[in-house]
Design a protein around this motif. Structure first.
Motif, PDB file in Angstrom:
ATOM      1  N   ILE A 246      -3.635  -8.896  -4.219  1.00  9.94           N
ATOM      2  CA  ILE A 246      -2.751  -8.825  -5.391  1.00  9.94           C
ATOM      3  C   ILE A 246      -1.415  -8.191  -5.017  1.00  9.94           C
ATOM      4  O   ILE A 246      -0.888  -7.332  -5.721  1.00  9.94           O
ATOM      5  CB  ILE A 246      -3.418  -8.085  -6.563  1.00  9.94           C
ATOM      6  CG1 ILE A 246      -3.792  -6.644  -6.193  1.00  9.94           C
ATOM      7  CG2 ILE A 246      -4.663  -8.825  -7.026  1.00  9.94           C
ATOM      8  CD1 ILE A 246      -4.180  -5.800  -7.411  1.00  9.94           C
ATOM      9  N   ARG A 247      -0.839  -8.665  -3.937  1.00 14.02           N
ATOM     10  CA  ARG A 247       0.387  -8.063  -3.403  1.00 14.02           C
ATOM     11  C   ARG A 247       1.546  -8.078  -4.401  1.00 14.02           C
ATOM     12  O   ARG A 247       2.399  -7.198  -4.362  1.00 14.02           O
ATOM     13  CB  ARG A 247       0.797  -8.780  -2.118  1.00 14.02           C
ATOM     14  CG  ARG A 247       1.263 -10.214  -2.305  1.00 14.02           C
ATOM     15  CD  ARG A 247       1.446 -10.961  -1.005  1.00 14.02           C
ATOM     16  NE  ARG A 247       0.181 -11.388  -0.451  1.00 14.02           N
ATOM     17  CZ  ARG A 247       0.074 -12.313   0.506  1.00 14.02           C
ATOM     18  NH1 ARG A 247       1.165 -12.878   1.010  1.00 14.02           N
ATOM     19  NH2 ARG A 247      -1.098 -12.676   0.970  1.00 14.02           N
ATOM     20  N   ASP A 248       1.604  -9.085  -5.295  1.00 14.25           N
ATOM     21  CA  ASP A 248       2.731  -9.198  -6.221  1.00 14.25           C
ATOM     22  C   ASP A 248       2.615  -8.251  -7.410  1.00 14.25           C
ATOM     23  O   ASP A 248       3.601  -8.054  -8.136  1.00 14.25           O
ATOM     24  CB  ASP A 248       2.852 -10.633  -6.747  1.00 14.25           C
ATOM     25  CG  ASP A 248       3.218 -11.617  -5.654  1.00 14.25           C
ATOM     26  OD1 ASP A 248       3.741 -11.174  -4.618  1.00 14.25           O
ATOM     27  OD2 ASP A 248       2.963 -12.825  -5.835  1.00 14.25           O
ATOM     28  N   ILE A 249       1.432  -7.694  -7.642  1.00 17.95           N
ATOM     29  CA  ILE A 249       1.225  -6.940  -8.885  1.00 17.95           C
ATOM     30  C   ILE A 249       0.492  -5.627  -8.635  1.00 17.95           C
ATOM     31  O   ILE A 249       0.172  -4.892  -9.574  1.00 17.95           O
ATOM     32  CB  ILE A 249       0.432  -7.832  -9.889  1.00 17.95           C
ATOM     33  CG1 ILE A 249       0.664  -7.404 -11.335  1.00 17.95           C
ATOM     34  CG2 ILE A 249      -1.048  -7.869  -9.537  1.00 17.95           C
ATOM     35  CD1 ILE A 249       2.026  -7.768 -11.871  1.00 17.95           C
ATOM     36  N   TYR A 250       0.259  -5.266  -7.373  1.00 14.11           N
ATOM     37  CA  TYR A 250      -0.563  -4.093  -7.067  1.00 14.11           C
ATOM     38  C   TYR A 250      -0.016  -2.819  -7.697  1.00 14.11           C
ATOM     39  O   TYR A 250      -0.752  -2.060  -8.353  1.00 14.11           O
ATOM     40  CB  TYR A 250      -0.688  -3.914  -5.553  1.00 14.11           C
ATOM     41  CG  TYR A 250      -1.498  -2.693  -5.166  1.00 14.11           C
ATOM     42  CD1 TYR A 250      -2.879  -2.701  -5.253  1.00 14.11           C
ATOM     43  CD2 TYR A 250      -0.867  -1.521  -4.729  1.00 14.11           C
ATOM     44  CE1 TYR A 250      -3.628  -1.581  -4.910  1.00 14.11           C
ATOM     45  CE2 TYR A 250      -1.603  -0.401  -4.383  1.00 14.11           C
ATOM     46  CZ  TYR A 250      -2.985  -0.433  -4.469  1.00 14.11           C
ATOM     47  OH  TYR A 250      -3.724   0.688  -4.140  1.00 14.11           O
ATOM     48  N   GLN A 251       1.271  -2.575  -7.526  1.00 14.35           N
ATOM     49  CA  GLN A 251       1.830  -1.319  -8.043  1.00 14.35           C
ATOM     50  C   GLN A 251       1.748  -1.250  -9.564  1.00 14.35           C
ATOM     51  O   GLN A 251       1.462  -0.197 -10.135  1.00 14.35           O
ATOM     52  CB  GLN A 251       3.277  -1.159  -7.562  1.00 14.35           C
ATOM     53  CG  GLN A 251       3.373  -0.837  -6.074  1.00 14.35           C
ATOM     54  CD  GLN A 251       4.808  -0.782  -5.590  1.00 14.35           C
ATOM     55  OE1 GLN A 251       5.414  -1.811  -5.313  1.00 14.35           O
ATOM     56  NE2 GLN A 251       5.355   0.411  -5.498  1.00 14.35           N
ATOM     57  N   THR A 252       1.968  -2.380 -10.216  1.00 14.86           N
ATOM     58  CA  THR A 252       1.817  -2.407 -11.667  1.00 14.86           C
ATOM     59  C   THR A 252       0.372  -2.152 -12.061  1.00 14.86           C
ATOM     60  O   THR A 252       0.090  -1.392 -13.003  1.00 14.86           O
ATOM     61  CB  THR A 252       2.260  -3.770 -12.228  1.00 14.86           C
ATOM     62  OG1 THR A 252       3.637  -3.990 -11.891  1.00 14.86           O
ATOM     63  CG2 THR A 252       2.080  -3.840 -13.737  1.00 14.86           C
ATOM     64  N   ALA A 253      -0.567  -2.742 -11.325  1.00  9.10           N
ATOM     65  CA  ALA A 253      -1.988  -2.598 -11.650  1.00  9.10           C
ATOM     66  C   ALA A 253      -2.454  -1.153 -11.516  1.00  9.10           C
ATOM     67  O   ALA A 253      -3.230  -0.669 -12.351  1.00  9.10           O
ATOM     68  CB  ALA A 253      -2.820  -3.509 -10.761  1.00  9.10           C
ATOM     69  N   ILE A 254      -1.989  -0.456 -10.483  1.00 10.77           N
ATOM     70  CA  ILE A 254      -2.448   0.933 -10.318  1.00 10.77           C
ATOM     71  C   ILE A 254      -1.724   1.883 -11.271  1.00 10.77           C
ATOM     72  O   ILE A 254      -2.219   2.989 -11.546  1.00 10.77           O
ATOM     73  CB  ILE A 254      -2.305   1.419  -8.855  1.00 10.77           C
ATOM     74  CG1 ILE A 254      -0.839   1.392  -8.396  1.00 10.77           C
ATOM     75  CG2 ILE A 254      -3.188   0.598  -7.930  1.00 10.77           C
ATOM     76  CD1 ILE A 254      -0.632   2.003  -7.005  1.00 10.77           C
ATOM     77  N   ASP A 255      -0.576   1.460 -11.792  1.00  6.42           N
ATOM     78  CA  ASP A 255       0.141   2.298 -12.752  1.00  6.42           C
ATOM     79  C   ASP A 255      -0.413   2.173 -14.164  1.00  6.42           C
ATOM     80  O   ASP A 255      -0.318   3.121 -14.958  1.00  6.42           O
ATOM     81  CB  ASP A 255       1.631   1.938 -12.765  1.00  6.42           C
ATOM     82  CG  ASP A 255       2.356   2.399 -11.505  1.00  6.42           C
ATOM     83  OD1 ASP A 255       1.815   3.281 -10.809  1.00  6.42           O
ATOM     84  OD2 ASP A 255       3.448   1.865 -11.214  1.00  6.42           O
ATOM     85  N   LEU A 256      -0.973   1.024 -14.499  1.00  6.11           N
ATOM     86  CA  LEU A 256      -1.538   0.837 -15.832  1.00  6.11           C
ATOM     87  C   LEU A 256      -2.842   1.630 -15.969  1.00  6.11           C
ATOM     88  O   LEU A 256      -3.543   1.863 -14.974  1.00  6.11           O
ATOM     89  CB  LEU A 256      -1.805  -0.651 -16.085  1.00  6.11           C
ATOM     90  CG  LEU A 256      -0.562  -1.511 -16.357  1.00  6.11           C
ATOM     91  CD1 LEU A 256      -0.898  -2.999 -16.261  1.00  6.11           C
ATOM     92  CD2 LEU A 256       0.015  -1.198 -17.731  1.00  6.11           C
ATOM     93  N   PRO A 257      -3.197   2.035 -17.194  1.00  3.79           N
ATOM     94  CA  PRO A 257      -4.354   2.926 -17.377  1.00  3.79           C
ATOM     95  C   PRO A 257      -5.716   2.224 -17.336  1.00  3.79           C
ATOM     96  O   PRO A 257      -6.569   2.435 -18.200  1.00  3.79           O
ATOM     97  CB  PRO A 257      -4.085   3.543 -18.754  1.00  3.79           C
ATOM     98  CG  PRO A 257      -3.297   2.536 -19.491  1.00  3.79           C
ATOM     99  CD  PRO A 257      -2.435   1.868 -18.465  1.00  3.79           C
ATOM    100  N   PHE A 258      -5.937   1.384 -16.320  1.00  4.10           N
ATOM    101  CA  PHE A 258      -7.281   0.864 -16.078  1.00  4.10           C
ATOM    102  C   PHE A 258      -8.139   1.996 -15.513  1.00  4.10           C
ATOM    103  O   PHE A 258      -7.648   2.877 -14.800  1.00  4.10           O
ATOM    104  CB  PHE A 258      -7.250  -0.295 -15.082  1.00  4.10           C
ATOM    105  CG  PHE A 258      -6.589  -1.539 -15.594  1.00  4.10           C
ATOM    106  CD1 PHE A 258      -7.245  -2.366 -16.499  1.00  4.10           C
ATOM    107  CD2 PHE A 258      -5.311  -1.900 -15.176  1.00  4.10           C
ATOM    108  CE1 PHE A 258      -6.637  -3.522 -16.970  1.00  4.10           C
ATOM    109  CE2 PHE A 258      -4.697  -3.050 -15.635  1.00  4.10           C
ATOM    110  CZ  PHE A 258      -5.360  -3.859 -16.544  1.00  4.10           C
ATOM    111  N   ASP A 259      -9.426   1.918 -15.753  1.00  7.00           N
ATOM    112  CA  ASP A 259     -10.337   2.934 -15.220  1.00  7.00           C
ATOM    113  C   ASP A 259     -10.905   2.523 -13.871  1.00  7.00           C
ATOM    114  O   ASP A 259     -11.366   3.364 -13.103  1.00  7.00           O
ATOM    115  CB  ASP A 259     -11.480   3.174 -16.209  1.00  7.00           C
ATOM    116  CG  ASP A 259     -10.958   3.657 -17.552  1.00  7.00           C
ATOM    117  OD1 ASP A 259     -10.640   4.852 -17.660  1.00  7.00           O
ATOM    118  OD2 ASP A 259     -10.844   2.818 -18.475  1.00  7.00           O
ATOM    119  N   GLY A 260     -10.886   1.224 -13.604  1.00  5.89           N
ATOM    120  CA  GLY A 260     -11.359   0.725 -12.320  1.00  5.89           C
ATOM    121  C   GLY A 260     -10.545  -0.487 -11.909  1.00  5.89           C
ATOM    122  O   GLY A 260     -10.015  -1.220 -12.748  1.00  5.89           O
ATOM    123  N   LEU A 261     -10.433  -0.693 -10.625  1.00  3.63           N
ATOM    124  CA  LEU A 261      -9.713  -1.843 -10.097  1.00  3.63           C
ATOM    125  C   LEU A 261     -10.599  -2.511  -9.054  1.00  3.63           C
ATOM    126  O   LEU A 261     -10.998  -1.881  -8.066  1.00  3.63           O
ATOM    127  CB  LEU A 261      -8.385  -1.411  -9.460  1.00  3.63           C
ATOM    128  CG  LEU A 261      -7.541  -2.509  -8.806  1.00  3.63           C
ATOM    129  CD1 LEU A 261      -7.201  -3.617  -9.801  1.00  3.63           C
ATOM    130  CD2 LEU A 261      -6.256  -1.916  -8.215  1.00  3.63           C
TER     131      LEU A 261
END
Length: 758
Positions: A246-261
């Motif tokens: 998920i190279r295009d969206i990784y930083q956004t994904a880890i910044d959003l308040p998901f509990d797991g990735l």
């Protein structure tokens, strides 16, 4: 270290779901009985995972047909044409999947496409301008409570909002952004409902995140989940990705308040690099996809332990996970009684992958894991694997030159020579190859395999079927005939059985779509051909008619992509070995007088890397030449056909033209003939047969319907380039519907020609 499974195979160990659903279609099973069979399968799958010790067990990974279709129904994305049928909910659902023809009306099925880079086909949702996306279904909640009543608190799985909007087809003026508010509300309602039911986690599957994402895509994803997660309450939300990184969206994904990735570390080549470069939040759990959900080889524990230890440096909380749903591998090795123990020790189907997760978890708990018995045993098995080795084949691959991949003369000259030689009528008609595999055909093959009948009896039966098939096609009025493929169980398995280098299973079935299951062969070693495979039946069929009969072969790319491939050599080397074997068959057919030879590449698009930057370096630079290698040695007057189905072809259409076939047939009817516009725009040189009706539906197309399709094609393509044929092979259909459909197709062609040439 805890363990998780993204999804589990739903067809059952012995295809119980397939048979129950088909009985329902025939009216031999009631809806209550079908749902009872489904519930029994779900319980069995949950119990299997619970007893193995899996911590995060999924629910709503089960479906009577397709999970994307389930999501469309859940979200009220039901086009008006199906609502107007006035059917029961389950029959409306199946009408969307299979089409409907009866007292309530006549409606085609929704389009069907390949699920990313797999051989699974999903139903494409259609969203109309009038569609109001909202939570209207109960299936995920009913299955969660069903599991709860069976003593399992599951992790419900839902196709994510971003992936759903990206996969959908928009039939009006509105596009994905016009449905943001509605879908956010629907997903918030999903979360709230699960929270009330006592769910601790919910999994949103977002495989579209591994694709090339535009700035607009990234904005859409961020907007959707910013709004959804603002109202998620106390339930934990897992963002699950697979089939790549998920190279295009990784930083956004880890910044959003998901509990797991959830990240794929099998196909996601850059996911480890992303974690090392940008870190991983301490407040999130990493669901690490380290057990391959798409191939059947045992896990390399030494390599996986090394990977996990690298991840632990950046992420203190890790769950061992599958790389994707286990939907894409067979159910269990327990039903494989003919494979040798020396073969089975290298294999892991879905059930065995559960054991691998648990063993890996136990190994990682130990400080001196190298002394663990499972660890040492597994490493010994891998280090001492033996397989079919053929040095002659290896040398043939190494000695290939550029000339081996080029056919002479050029296409335009071959086209002229073939027109003169064959003198075919305008709009020549043909089929894709197979005819119905009726019960007597299957019984004949099964009895031969069991040793109950002789080879002579088996062959005589097949030749009788071929004679009937040829007579039927002549009576219908087709121009290019086929022998019907009554000797073949599956278009890939059949060729694998006649080539060296493959091993075969008894019950390693994998769902392809709906009730269609396939049993992929396993490429065990170097591949070669020891004797002709199809020549006898093709020559016999040609002897029965003055019309040309196509030789029918499966191409090397499809054989590779629809098998479980080796992991000890490159895919390129493997496909070139297969191509050399099929090349020998092509030349033998030609030598015996077969002048039309079809080399099917139904799966060409399937293994195309999901990111365009990898298309050529990792696939097309060897896949397209592999096809050319198959036919580069034939004479100019021999006409080479190929066939492709259920994929997006627009972005690789120039590469398809470079395959240098003489005729290409495409699946087209379910995708509203969109391929025709692409062919015209790219000035496609090859003659083409866009499928004029859908064979994956039981409905019989009328003459006016097919005539309208042909007329539409001719508005965009020159007459001399067009062939007329169904979408795909006819093996899954019945004799009556095949005969009626083909008669309607030929009559439609005749009516079009009368109007053109009157």
């Amino acid at each position: 270290m805890k363990t998780a499974v993204i999804g589990y195979p739903r067809i059952g160990a012995l295809r119980e779901l397939k048979f129950a659903t088909e009985q329902y279609f025939k009216g031999d099973l009631t809806e209550v009985e079908l749902q009872k069979s489904a519930a029994q399968l779900r319980k069995r799958h949950w119990d299997k995972q619970l007893n193995k010790g899996i911590d995060f067990i999924s629910s709503n990974d089960f479906s009577l047909y397709d999970n994307v279709l389930d999501t469309a129904v859940l979200l009220n994305a039901i086009p008006k044409k199906y609502q107007q049928l006035k059917l029961t909910p389950i029959d409306q659902y199946f009408a969307m999947a299979r089409g409907y023809q009866g007292e309530q009306g006549d409606v085609k099925a929704l389009a069907m496409k390949k699920w990313f880079n797999t051989n699974y086909h999903y139903i494409v949702p259609e969203i109309e301008d009038e569609t109001r996306l909202s939570l209207v279904g109960n299936k995920p909640f009913e299955e969660f409570e069903e599991a709860k009543n069976n003593g399992v608190i599951t992790k419900p799985v839902i196709i994510g909002a971003f992936t759903f909007l990206k996969l959908a087809k928009y039939t009006g003026q509105k596009q994905a952004n016009d449905f943001i508010e509605d879908i956010v509300t629907a997903y918030v309602n999903i979360i709230e409902t699960f929270e009330k039911l006592g769910a601790e986690w919910i999994q949103f599957d977002e495989p579209s995140l591994v694709m090339d994402l535009t700035k607009e895509d990234q904005t859409l994803f961020k907007q959707l989940y910013t709004e959804i997660l603002e109202r998620k309450g106390s339930i934990k939300v897992l963002l699950q990705t697979y089939f790549g990184d998920i190279r295009d969206i990784y930083q956004t994904a880890i910044d959003l308040p998901f509990d797991g990735l959830g990240l794929d570390f099998v196909e996601g080549r850059k996911n480890l690099t992303l974690i090392n470069e940008f870190g991983f939040p301490n407040d999130k759990i990493l669901f690490a996809g380290v057990i391959n959900g798409k191939n059947i080889w045992r896990n390399r524990y030494d390599q996986t332990v090394l990977l996990i230890n690298q991840l632990k440096v950046k992420s203190p909380s890790i769950v061992l996970n599958t790389s994707c749903s286990l939907l894409h591998v067979p159910y269990t090795l327990d039903n494989e009684h003919k494979l040798a123990d020396t073969e089975k020790q290298h294999l892991a189907f879905a059930e065995e992958k559960l054991t691998e997760l648990i063993e890996l978890s136990d190994i990682l708990k130990e400080e001196n894991y190298q002394d663990n018995l499972e660890f040492k045993t597994r490493k010994f098995i891998f280090d001492n694997r033996d397989h079919f080795e053929n040095l002659v084949v290896q040398d043939r691959v190494k000695s290939l030159t550029e000339q081996d991949f080029q056919r002479q003369p050029a296409f335009s000259e071959r086209e002229r020579l073939q027109r003169e030689k064959f003198n075919l009528p305008s709009l020549p008609t043909t089929t894709i190859g197979s005819f119905p595999q009726t019960l007597d055909v299957k019984e004949n093959r099964a009895r031969f395999k069991k040793g109950e009948i002789s080879l002579e009896h088996y062959t005589a039966f097949n030749k009788q079927k071929i004679a009937e098939c040829i007579a039927l096609q002549e009576d219908i009025g087709l121009d290019i005939l086929v022998h019907g493929e009554f000797e073949r169980n599956d278009m890939v398995e059949y060729f694998g059985e006649h080539l060296e280098g493959f091993i075969f299973t008894q019950n390693a079935w994998v769902q392809s779509y709906g009730t269609r299951c396939v049993k992929p062969p396993i490429i065990w070693g170097d591949v070669s051909r020891t004797s002709p495979i199809t020549v006898e039946y093709s020559v016999y069929a040609q002897s029965l008619t003055n019309k040309p009969v196509k030789g029918m072969l499966t191409g090397p790319i499809t054989i590779l992509n629809w098998s479980f491939p080796r992991e000890d050599i490159s895919l390129k080397d493997c496909v070139l070995q297969i191509a050399l074997a099929i090349r020998e068959e092509v030349l033998d057919l030609e030598k015996e007088g077969i002048r039309h030879i079809q080399v099917d590449e139904a799966a060409l698009r399937e293994k195309l890397p999901l990111r365009k930057s990898d298309w050529y370096s990792e696939y097309l630079d060897w896949a397209i030449p592999a096809f050319r290698l198959v036919h580069s040695g034939v004479r100019p007057e021999t006409q080479i056909h190929t066939h492709m189905c259920y994929s997006e072809f627009s972005d690789i259409i120039e590469d398809i033209d470079q395959m240098d076939a003489d005729v290409i047939t495409f699946e087209a009817s379910r995708s509203d003939l969109s391929i025709v516009d692409v062919l015209r725009e790219n000035q496609f040189k090859t003659q083409v047969g866009p499928g004029v009706y859908d064979i994956h539906s039981p409905r019989i197309p009328s003459v006016p319907e097919i005539k309208a399709v042909i007329t539409h094609i001719l508005e965009k393509m020159p007459l001399e380039k067009v062939w007329v044929n169904p979408d795909c092979g006819l093996k899954t259909r019945g004799n009556k519907e095949v005969a009626e459909s083909l008669r309607n197709m030929v009559e439609a062609v005749n009516e079009v020609k009368r109007e053109l040439f009157q």
